[in-house]
Motif scaffolding. Structure first.
Motif, PDB file in Angstrom:
ATOM      1  N   VAL A   1      -0.467  25.130   5.047  1.00 15.90           N
ATOM      2  CA  VAL A   1       0.460  26.110   5.256  1.00 15.90           C
ATOM      3  C   VAL A   1      -0.488  27.643   5.392  1.00 15.90           C
ATOM      4  CG1 VAL A   1       2.332  27.761   4.294  1.00 15.90           C
ATOM      5  CG2 VAL A   1       2.377  25.184   4.231  1.00 15.90           C
ATOM      6  N   THR A   2      -0.120  28.347   6.482  1.00 15.87           N
ATOM      7  CA  THR A   2      -1.070  29.539   6.557  1.00 15.87           C
ATOM      8  C   THR A   2       0.064  30.719   6.855  1.00 15.87           C
ATOM      9  OG1 THR A   2      -2.957  28.398   7.485  1.00 15.87           O
ATOM     10  CG2 THR A   2      -2.866  30.711   7.782  1.00 15.87           C
ATOM     11  N   VAL A   3      -0.199  31.556   6.013  1.00 20.99           N
ATOM     12  CA  VAL A   3       0.806  32.748   6.049  1.00 20.99           C
ATOM     13  C   VAL A   3       0.071  34.165   6.447  1.00 20.99           C
ATOM     14  CG1 VAL A   3       2.705  34.108   5.036  1.00 20.99           C
ATOM     15  CG2 VAL A   3       2.438  31.625   4.262  1.00 20.99           C
ATOM     16  N   SER A   4       0.438  34.546   7.549  1.00 21.94           N
ATOM     17  CA  SER A   4      -0.336  35.836   7.916  1.00 21.94           C
ATOM     18  C   SER A   4       0.388  36.988   7.492  1.00 21.94           C
ATOM     19  CB  SER A   4      -0.574  35.858   9.460  1.00 21.94           C
ATOM     20  OG  SER A   4       0.953  35.945  10.050  1.00 21.94           O
ATOM     21  N   SER A   5      -0.215  38.079   6.861  1.00 21.11           N
ATOM     22  CA  SER A   5       0.165  39.282   6.138  1.00 21.11           C
ATOM     23  C   SER A   5       0.505  40.156   7.445  1.00 21.11           C
ATOM     24  CB  SER A   5      -0.495  39.829   5.267  1.00 21.11           C
ATOM     25  OG  SER A   5      -1.929  39.950   5.626  1.00 21.11           O
TER      26      SER A   5
ATOM     27  N   GLN B   1       0.750  -1.060   0.095  1.00 18.98           N
ATOM     28  CA  GLN B   1       0.016   0.053   0.004  1.00 18.98           C
ATOM     29  C   GLN B   1       0.839   1.193  -0.039  1.00 18.98           C
ATOM     30  OE1 GLN B   1      -2.334   0.243   3.488  1.00 18.98           O
ATOM     31  NE2 GLN B   1      -3.498   2.199   2.812  1.00 18.98           N
ATOM     32  N   VAL B   2       0.672   2.105  -1.183  1.00 17.15           N
ATOM     33  CA  VAL B   2       1.538   3.087  -1.329  1.00 17.15           C
ATOM     34  C   VAL B   2       0.880   4.222  -0.146  1.00 17.15           C
ATOM     35  CG1 VAL B   2       2.027   5.434  -2.641  1.00 17.15           C
ATOM     36  CG2 VAL B   2       2.197   2.824  -3.698  1.00 17.15           C
ATOM     37  N   GLN B   3       1.799   5.058   0.538  1.00 18.47           N
ATOM     38  CA  GLN B   3       1.584   6.150   1.650  1.00 18.47           C
ATOM     39  C   GLN B   3       2.329   7.258   0.965  1.00 18.47           C
ATOM     40  OE1 GLN B   3       1.354   4.621   5.631  1.00 18.47           O
ATOM     41  NE2 GLN B   3      -0.799   4.638   5.444  1.00 18.47           N
ATOM     42  N   LEU B   4       1.855   8.247   1.158  1.00 23.63           N
ATOM     43  CA  LEU B   4       2.639   9.707   1.361  1.00 23.63           C
ATOM     44  C   LEU B   4       2.249  10.588   2.169  1.00 23.63           C
ATOM     45  CD1 LEU B   4       2.653  10.572  -2.561  1.00 23.63           C
ATOM     46  CD2 LEU B   4       4.283   9.294  -1.315  1.00 23.63           C
ATOM     47  N   VAL B   5       3.150  10.691   3.254  1.00 26.26           N
ATOM     48  CA  VAL B   5       2.624  11.454   4.333  1.00 26.26           C
ATOM     49  C   VAL B   5       3.319  12.873   4.492  1.00 26.26           C
ATOM     50  CG1 VAL B   5       2.577  11.632   7.089  1.00 26.26           C
ATOM     51  CG2 VAL B   5       2.279   9.534   5.596  1.00 26.26           C
ATOM     52  N   GLU B   6       2.869  13.935   4.395  1.00 28.13           N
ATOM     53  CA  GLU B   6       3.237  15.221   4.673  1.00 28.13           C
ATOM     54  C   GLU B   6       3.534  15.587   5.932  1.00 28.13           C
ATOM     55  OE1 GLU B   6       0.477  15.528   0.906  1.00 28.13           O
ATOM     56  OE2 GLU B   6       0.803  14.568   2.875  1.00 28.13           O
ATOM     57  N   SER B   7       4.518  16.543   6.042  1.00 27.52           N
ATOM     58  CA  SER B   7       4.773  17.234   7.360  1.00 27.52           C
ATOM     59  C   SER B   7       5.344  18.537   7.078  1.00 27.52           C
ATOM     60  CB  SER B   7       5.228  16.320   8.444  1.00 27.52           C
ATOM     61  OG  SER B   7       6.487  16.015   8.116  1.00 27.52           O
ATOM     62  N   GLY B   8       5.405  19.495   8.214  1.00 27.75           N
ATOM     63  CA  GLY B   8       6.019  20.826   8.249  1.00 27.75           C
ATOM     64  C   GLY B   8       5.207  21.879   7.968  1.00 27.75           C
ATOM     65  N   GLY B   9       3.908  21.772   7.754  1.00 30.88           N
ATOM     66  CA  GLY B   9       3.155  23.024   7.824  1.00 30.88           C
ATOM     67  C   GLY B   9       2.897  23.725   9.064  1.00 30.88           C
ATOM     68  N   GLY B  10       2.078  24.672   9.182  1.00 30.66           N
ATOM     69  CA  GLY B  10       2.095  25.783  10.180  1.00 30.66           C
ATOM     70  C   GLY B  10       1.750  27.114   9.654  1.00 30.66           C
ATOM     71  N   LEU B  11       1.736  27.676  10.947  1.00 29.63           N
ATOM     72  CA  LEU B  11       1.247  29.141  10.764  1.00 29.63           C
ATOM     73  C   LEU B  11       2.514  30.039  10.934  1.00 29.63           C
ATOM     74  CD1 LEU B  11      -0.810  31.605  10.885  1.00 29.63           C
ATOM     75  CD2 LEU B  11      -1.004  31.281  13.304  1.00 29.63           C
ATOM     76  N   VAL B  12       2.681  30.766   9.849  1.00 34.45           N
ATOM     77  CA  VAL B  12       4.033  31.621   9.942  1.00 34.45           C
ATOM     78  C   VAL B  12       3.518  33.151   9.459  1.00 34.45           C
ATOM     79  CG1 VAL B  12       5.581  29.617   9.439  1.00 34.45           C
ATOM     80  CG2 VAL B  12       4.586  30.989   7.710  1.00 34.45           C
ATOM     81  N   GLN B  13       4.545  33.879   9.568  1.00 34.52           N
ATOM     82  CA  GLN B  13       4.358  35.317   9.334  1.00 34.52           C
ATOM     83  C   GLN B  13       4.920  35.506   7.776  1.00 34.52           C
ATOM     84  OE1 GLN B  13       6.264  37.933  12.265  1.00 34.52           O
ATOM     85  NE2 GLN B  13       4.067  38.173  13.201  1.00 34.52           N
ATOM     86  N   ALA B  14       4.314  36.377   7.042  1.00 36.45           N
ATOM     87  CA  ALA B  14       4.945  36.927   5.719  1.00 36.45           C
ATOM     88  C   ALA B  14       6.418  36.990   5.929  1.00 36.45           C
ATOM     89  CB  ALA B  14       4.310  37.968   5.144  1.00 36.45           C
TER      90      ALA B  14
END
Length: 123
Positions: A119-123, A1-14
């Motif tokens: 991924v959330t980037v605050s301005s 079974q193929v699995q792709l698992v992403e990580s590392g996203g988050g809330l950051v500033q511009a």
């Protein structure tokens, strides 16, 4: 079974940086081109970057060229997306994808997908 698992996203500033990772299992990783795509609500999935099976060739969307870097470590079965100089418009759910054979920017050409990392980037 193929699995792709992403990580590392988050809330950051511009202007900040993030590094996304995608760990693969269940496939012969070195035989697959890998891509990163992103999607925001109400919009189609958008190509971000792709890397060839050996890592020798990389491709980027114009919107991220010069800011994002895709790379892979076949020994670790992992593909990375280093994102520098993040902008508000980079806010999205980021997916990694795997495709046997060559790289392409078309999402429909990729057979395997992860669940995504936000991924959330605050301005």
């Amino acid at each position: 079974q193929v699995q792709l698992v992403e990580s590392g996203g988050g809330l950051v500033q511009a202007g900040d940086s993030l590094r996304l990772s995608c760990a693969a299992s269940g496939l012969t990783f070195g035989g697959y081109a890998m891509g990163w795509f992103r999607q925001t609500p109400g919009k189609e999935r958008e190509f971000v970057a792709a890397v060839s099976t050996t890592g020798g060739r990389t491709y980027y969307a114009d919107s991220v060229k010069g800011r994002f870097t895709i790379s892979r470590d076949n020994a670790k079965r992992t593909v990375y997306l280093q994102m520098n100089g993040l902008k508000f418009e980079d806010t999205a759910l980021y997916y990694c994808a795997a495709r046997a054979y060559g790289t392409t920017y078309r999402s429909t050409d990729y057979g395997y997908w992860g669940q995504g990392t936000q991924v959330t980037v605050s301005s």
